[in-house]
Design a protein around this motif. Structure first.
Motif, short mmCIF file in Angstrom:
data_model
loop_
_atom_site.label_atom_id
_atom_site.label_comp_id
_atom_site.label_asym_id
_atom_site.label_seq_id
_atom_site.Cartn_x
_atom_site.Cartn_y
_atom_site.Cartn_z
N SER A 138 0.62 -1.31 -0.17
CA SER A 138 -0.15 0.09 0.06
C SER A 138 0.93 1.29 -0.09
O SER A 138 0.30 2.35 0.07
CB SER A 138 -1.07 0.10 1.07
N ARG A 139 2.10 1.32 0.04
CA ARG A 139 3.00 2.21 0.10
C ARG A 139 2.70 2.78 1.31
O ARG A 139 2.60 4.26 1.57
CB ARG A 139 3.04 3.14 -0.92
N TYR A 140 2.38 2.19 2.53
CA TYR A 140 2.21 3.00 3.91
C TYR A 140 0.84 3.82 3.77
O TYR A 140 0.82 4.59 4.91
CB TYR A 140 3.41 3.54 4.43
N GLY A 141 0.05 3.29 2.95
CA GLY A 141 -1.39 4.05 3.05
C GLY A 141 -1.11 5.47 2.10
O GLY A 141 -2.03 6.30 2.45
N ARG A 142 -0.27 5.67 1.23
CA ARG A 142 0.09 6.94 0.50
C ARG A 142 -1.16 7.06 -0.37
O ARG A 142 -2.04 6.31 -0.74
CB ARG A 142 1.28 6.78 -0.33
N ALA A 143 -1.52 8.53 -0.35
CA ALA A 143 -2.37 9.04 -1.41
C ALA A 143 -3.85 9.03 -0.79
O ALA A 143 -4.73 9.41 -1.16
CB ALA A 143 -2.33 8.68 -2.65
N THR A 144 -3.80 8.59 0.61
CA THR A 144 -5.35 8.52 1.20
C THR A 144 -5.30 9.50 2.32
O THR A 144 -4.20 9.88 2.75
CB THR A 144 -5.47 7.05 1.89
N ILE A 145 -6.64 9.81 2.75
CA ILE A 145 -6.94 10.67 3.69
C ILE A 145 -7.65 10.28 4.50
O ILE A 145 -8.80 9.75 4.47
CB ILE A 145 -7.46 12.26 2.88
N ILE A 146 -7.25 10.44 6.03
CA ILE A 146 -8.18 9.79 6.82
C ILE A 146 -8.67 11.18 7.79
O ILE A 146 -7.83 12.08 8.32
CB ILE A 146 -7.40 9.36 8.12
N GLY A 147 -10.01 11.38 7.84
CA GLY A 147 -10.42 12.48 8.69
C GLY A 147 -10.93 12.04 10.18
O GLY A 147 -11.38 10.97 10.12
N ALA A 234 -2.46 7.24 12.03
CA ALA A 234 -1.61 7.60 10.78
C ALA A 234 -0.24 8.10 11.02
O ALA A 234 0.47 8.90 10.39
CB ALA A 234 -2.21 8.42 9.52
N GLY A 235 0.24 8.16 12.45
CA GLY A 235 1.32 8.74 12.83
C GLY A 235 2.62 8.43 12.06
O GLY A 235 2.53 7.02 11.95
N VAL A 236 3.40 9.23 11.97
CA VAL A 236 4.70 8.91 11.16
C VAL A 236 5.68 8.05 12.19
O VAL A 236 5.41 8.23 13.52
CB VAL A 236 5.53 10.00 10.67
N SER A 237 6.74 7.31 11.77
CA SER A 237 7.80 6.76 12.72
C SER A 237 8.57 7.72 13.51
O SER A 237 9.12 8.68 13.00
CB SER A 237 8.65 5.98 11.99
N ALA A 255 -1.25 3.66 9.23
CA ALA A 255 -1.02 4.16 7.84
C ALA A 255 -0.08 5.26 8.03
O ALA A 255 -0.49 6.26 7.89
CB ALA A 255 -2.21 4.36 7.35
N PRO A 256 1.20 5.05 8.19
CA PRO A 256 2.31 5.93 8.43
C PRO A 256 2.47 7.19 7.23
O PRO A 256 2.74 8.12 7.26
CB PRO A 256 3.46 5.36 8.82
N GLY A 257 2.10 6.58 5.69
CA GLY A 257 1.92 7.35 4.88
C GLY A 257 0.89 8.09 4.18
O GLY A 257 0.71 8.77 3.46
N ALA A 258 -0.06 7.82 5.20
CA ALA A 258 -1.39 8.51 4.83
C ALA A 258 -1.52 9.98 5.53
O ALA A 258 -0.70 10.56 6.28
CB ALA A 258 -2.67 7.63 5.45
N HIS A 259 -2.50 10.74 4.90
CA HIS A 259 -2.56 12.16 5.32
C HIS A 259 -3.82 12.16 6.44
O HIS A 259 -4.39 11.46 6.63
CB HIS A 259 -2.96 13.06 4.12
N CYS A 558 -10.56 1.96 17.44
CA CYS A 558 -11.31 2.42 16.14
C CYS A 558 -10.27 2.93 15.14
O CYS A 558 -10.28 2.65 14.18
CB CYS A 558 -12.34 3.75 16.54
N PRO A 559 -9.16 3.92 15.90
CA PRO A 559 -8.17 4.35 14.73
C PRO A 559 -7.23 3.44 14.05
O PRO A 559 -6.84 3.52 13.05
CB PRO A 559 -7.38 5.52 15.61
N HIS A 560 -7.08 2.13 14.92
CA HIS A 560 -6.39 0.99 14.36
C HIS A 560 -6.94 0.58 13.08
O HIS A 560 -6.45 0.40 11.99
CB HIS A 560 -6.18 0.05 15.37
N VAL A 561 -8.14 0.47 13.07
CA VAL A 561 -9.04 0.01 11.93
C VAL A 561 -9.14 1.02 10.93
O VAL A 561 -9.25 0.98 9.66
CB VAL A 561 -10.43 -0.64 12.22
N SER A 562 -9.26 2.42 11.36
CA SER A 562 -9.09 3.31 10.25
C SER A 562 -7.77 3.49 9.51
O SER A 562 -7.94 3.83 8.28
CB SER A 562 -9.55 4.63 11.04
N GLY A 563 -6.84 3.24 10.30
CA GLY A 563 -5.77 3.22 9.32
C GLY A 563 -5.41 2.12 8.32
O GLY A 563 -4.89 2.47 7.36
N ILE A 564 -5.97 1.02 9.21
CA ILE A 564 -5.95 -0.44 8.11
C ILE A 564 -6.76 -0.05 6.86
O ILE A 564 -6.45 -0.54 5.83
CB ILE A 564 -6.30 -1.85 9.03
N ALA A 565 -7.89 0.44 7.17
CA ALA A 565 -9.02 0.85 5.98
C ALA A 565 -8.05 1.55 4.88
O ALA A 565 -8.35 1.58 3.84
CB ALA A 565 -10.03 1.41 6.27
#
Length: 776
Positions: A138-147, A234-237, A255-259, A558-565
């Motif tokens: 998934s490239r760490y969730g890149r190009a996705t946006i979590i609100g 989605a926190g970074v390392s 999802a460390p690559g997500a916004h 909840c945010p664990h699953v949000s990041g995985i989504a």
């Protein structure tokens, strides 16, 4: 929980001398070993009343050869679930003696484990650089946006650094709203948007109630909850992270690559539906891919549920909505956020512990946990008199402010019952009254829940069974004494995941035809980012500051699953929210890390109303083989089958619906949900379920059905094989669940799985089956 289980709990307490003898540092020639024994047979049970007594006997026999003190002081922990055996500090002679014993299977040196802070990503199988893993695909969730709808954000946290993060996608239309101590420069490529919604809160709050509360009228977080949840998603390392030295390691979101886009909707006295709906409304337009809402309470009808209503529209726009199940467990029918288009998440445990053992004056041990910064491996608090102040009407047993007489608690270890006021607040009350330490005792409603806190004085939390033993000891002697022995941070020494006792349970109150919660995910003692305006105890008097803190709740799951989504969305950008949800549910784990059934708060095997489909497994979810897809109109048909009136349908779907005509066109309709839930009665002795699966795995593949029929039923499936000749091909099947004559009320469970295996590639697409019996 008797003494046997108390010593079992000491499995987390690695390499610490817990007796009255010499300290661990002065026991030259001793090492810690794990001794595995043959299971207790009938003869062994007749000799030893408990596993603990058996373990002590073996240790005394071995230690009697070389040791003048009490050998039981070197028993660290006693096992009965993961294995039969114990751990102890042994000399070479004792080691040899045990190895010769006919009762012993093996004796192994204790192993040191490397610690990691937001350890849940590793516990869930997300590994940096693992070839073919979910992060790499998934490239760490890149190009996705979590609100994230929550209490705001602390933008200066290192978890929101944007180094290496690309700019926001062009479709992003959000903004960085300025306000008190927050401006547009606080946003970056990681934190791409931040807004706040206060109008509902403002009009509902009296001026006097806000006078003593420090609240930022901006997206800035005054409470810590929003910072914690958003970094979990989605926190970074962040290397070298810890909570004042505990849980040291690397912090990282799912999802460390997500916004991240922040929507502050929660304030000092709660979250108002008007503000929540306003935030969801804006978030849909802003262009988020996932909405994470660690919000909710008890279940309410969908047509009166703002989150259900707002999320229906979000789902129609292709947004995955992830919500917390609520913290009202283990009460049945307590699960919140029941709408079938919402992914509802319960909470589970990790295999990481922060042991802080209570050694009583009578030599007995009570297992406890604490994140008091003094919790260091091998350290112990000196023995103190322990008191439990009861009587009167000031709530002294709960350690209310002003309830503890200084003359009774000064310099002593004070027992405080859990409940009503905050856990760390109790410690502050003890400290202000002159107490030297605290034991926080669970009451019956909390059972053996082990949520930890960053206490402001030496303290530990114990379970309900331990609290009964503690109070019995206090009542049995004129001057009770105890000390706390700290064990630091321990990983991999307990069964996990388990369902957290507080995690809300099904069956769904308003829609029993849908199994809720959908999944469980880590939600106990989760370490994540923390704002610098607060101490980790969240007390105004706490001057300590840290970039990370610990919290527990379905809010954390909840945010664990949000990041995985977000990860799945990044890998499969054309998938619908229902497809993403299906991928997680049909690939969920139903066993713990030892391969045994997931348990409920460490007791009996957990039921479907506690686990839903099981523990989320991101590695499998990113490539599920088959998915159950659902279109928005299917949800409308489903609501019609539930008997909603036209006005209620309008409230939920924002459409004028004629259920009569819809049902006439869809006779025998069942929602294409990844789980199956039916009710059987004396009149309705069988149910037919229709499902459709879409192939997203191997182009040419044949799946065979495997069924575990719920007790009291016969399950028929047609066809029993699904043959696919291309990707995205859809095939239907039917299921008949037939009563075999069971009587009475109750529940039974089973499963239906489609299995494919060929050339080293395998898929198991599993759907739990829940049957509710109503024959009275």
């Amino acid at each position: 929980m008797g003494l046997l289980v108390l010593f079992l709990a000491l499995v987390f307490f690695v390499g610490i001398l817990v007796g009255a003898g010499p300290s661990a540092e002065s026991d030259e020639g001793l090492r810690t070993y794990v001794v595995q024994l043959h299971p207790r047979g009938r003869m062994v049970r007749s000799v030893y009343p408990s596993e603990m007594e058996r373990h002590l006997s073996l240790l005394r026999e071995a230690a009697g050869l070389t040791y003048d003190g009490d050998p039981s002081s070197r028993l660290l922990y006693s096992y009965r679930s993961a294995m039969s055996g114990f751990a102890a500090r042994l000399s070479e002679a004792e080691l040899d003696a045990l190895r010769r014993s006919k009762d012993v299977i093996s004796v192994r040196p204790d192993v040191q484990y490397q610690l990691q802070t937001t350890y849940s990503y590793k516990f869930l199988g997300l590994e940096t650089g693992s070839e073919g893993g979910a992060w790499m695909e998934s490239r760490y969730g890149r190009a996705t946006i979590i609100g994230v709808l929550d209490t705001g954000v602390w933008p200066e946290s290192p978890s929101f650094d944007d180094h290496g993060i690309p700019p926001a996608p062009r479709r992003w239309k959000g903004t960085c709203q300025e306000g008190q101590y927050f401006n547009s420069s606080n946003c970056n490529r990681k934190l791409i948007g931040a807004r706040f919604f206060i109008k509902g809160h403002h009009v509902a709050s009296s001026p006097s109630s806000a006078e003593d509360v420090s609240e930022y009228v901006s997206p800035r977080d005054s409470h810590g909850h929003g910072t914690h949840t958003s970094s979990t998603a989605a926190g970074v390392s962040v290397p070298m992270a810890s909570v004042l030295g505990l849980g040291a390691g690397v912090a990282r979101g799912m999802a460390p690559g997500a916004h991240i886009a922040i929507y502050k909707v929660c304030w000092f006295n709660g979250c108002y539906s008007s503000d929540i709906l306003a935030a969801m409304d804006v978030a849909i337009r802003d262009g988020v891919d996932v909405l994470s809402l660690s919000l909710g309470g008890f279940p309410i009808p969908l047509f009166a549920d703002s989150i259900a209503i707002g999320s229906f529209r979000a789902m129609e726009s292709g947004i995955s909505v992830i919500c917390a199940a609520g913290n009202n467990g283990p009460i049945p029918n307590s699960v919140a956020n029941e709408a079938p288009w919402i992914l509802t998440v319960g909470a589970s445990t990790l295999d990481r512990k922060f042991p802080a053992i209570v050694q009583l004056g009578n030599g007995k041990f009570l297992y406890g946990e604490s994140m008091f910064p003094g919790n260091r491996h091998g350290k112990a608090l000196k023995e103190l008199e322990v008191v439990y102040v009861t009587g009167g009407d000031r709530g002294s047993e709960y350690c209310f402010k002003g309830s503890l007489p200084r003359e009774k608690v000064r310099g002593k270890m004070v027992v405080c019952d859990r409940g009503i006021n905050g856990r760390t607040e109790k410690g502050q009350v003890v400290k202000e009254a002159g107490g030297a330490a605290m034991i926080l005792a669970n009451t019956e409603i909390n059972r053996e829940e082990d949520s930890v806190d960053v206490h402001i004085l030496p303290a530990t939390s114990i379970g309900y069974s331990e609290s009964i033993l503690l109070k019995a000891y206090i009542n049995s002697t004129r001057q009770a004494k105890a000390r706390i022995i700290f064990g630091g941070t321990v990983i991999g020494k307990n069964r996990a995941p388990e369902v957290a006792s507080f995690s809300a349970r099904g069956p769904s109150l308003n829609n029993p035809s849908i199994l809720k919660p959908d999944l469980i995910a880590p939600g106990v003692n989760i370490i994540a980012a923390w704002p610098q305006n607060l101490g980790p105890s969240v007390l105004p008097e706490d001057p300590r500051r840290t970039n990370f803190s610990v919290m527990s709740g379905t809010s954390m799951a909840c945010p664990h699953v949000s990041g995985i989504a977000s990860i799945i969305r990044s890998s499969h950008p054309k998938w619908s929210p229902a497809a993403i949800k299906s991928a997680m549910m049909t690939t969920a784990d139903i066993t713990d890390r030892s391969g045994k059934a997931i348990t409920d708060n460490g007791a009996k095997p957990a039921g479907l109303f506690a686990t839903g489909a099981g523990q989320v497994n991101p590695t499998r979810a990113i490539n599920p083989g088959l998915i159950y897809d659902i279109k928005p109109n299917d949800y409308i048909t489903h609501l019609c089958t539930l008997g909603y009136q036209a006005s209620e349908m309008l409230a939920i779907t924002h459409r004028n619906i004629s259920c009569k005509s819809i049902l006439a066109k869809n006779r025998g309709f069942t929602l294409n949900y990844p789980t199956i839930s039916v009710t059987l009665t004396a009149k309705t002795r069988q149910k037919r379920i229709k499902r459709e699966v879409t192939n997203v795995g191997e182009p040419n593949s044949t799946y065979s059905v495997e069924v575990g029929a719920p007790e009291g039923t016969k399950v028929r499936v047609k066809p029993r094989r699904l043959v696919f000749d291309r990707i995205n091909k859809r095939l239907r099947y039917r299921v008949w669940i037939i009563s075999k004559g069971r009587r009475g009320n109750g529940f039974s469970e089973g499963h239906l799985s489609w299995v494919y295996q060929s050339g080293g590639i395998s898929y198991t697409v599993r759907s739990p089956i829940s049957v509710t019996w109503k024959h009275k």
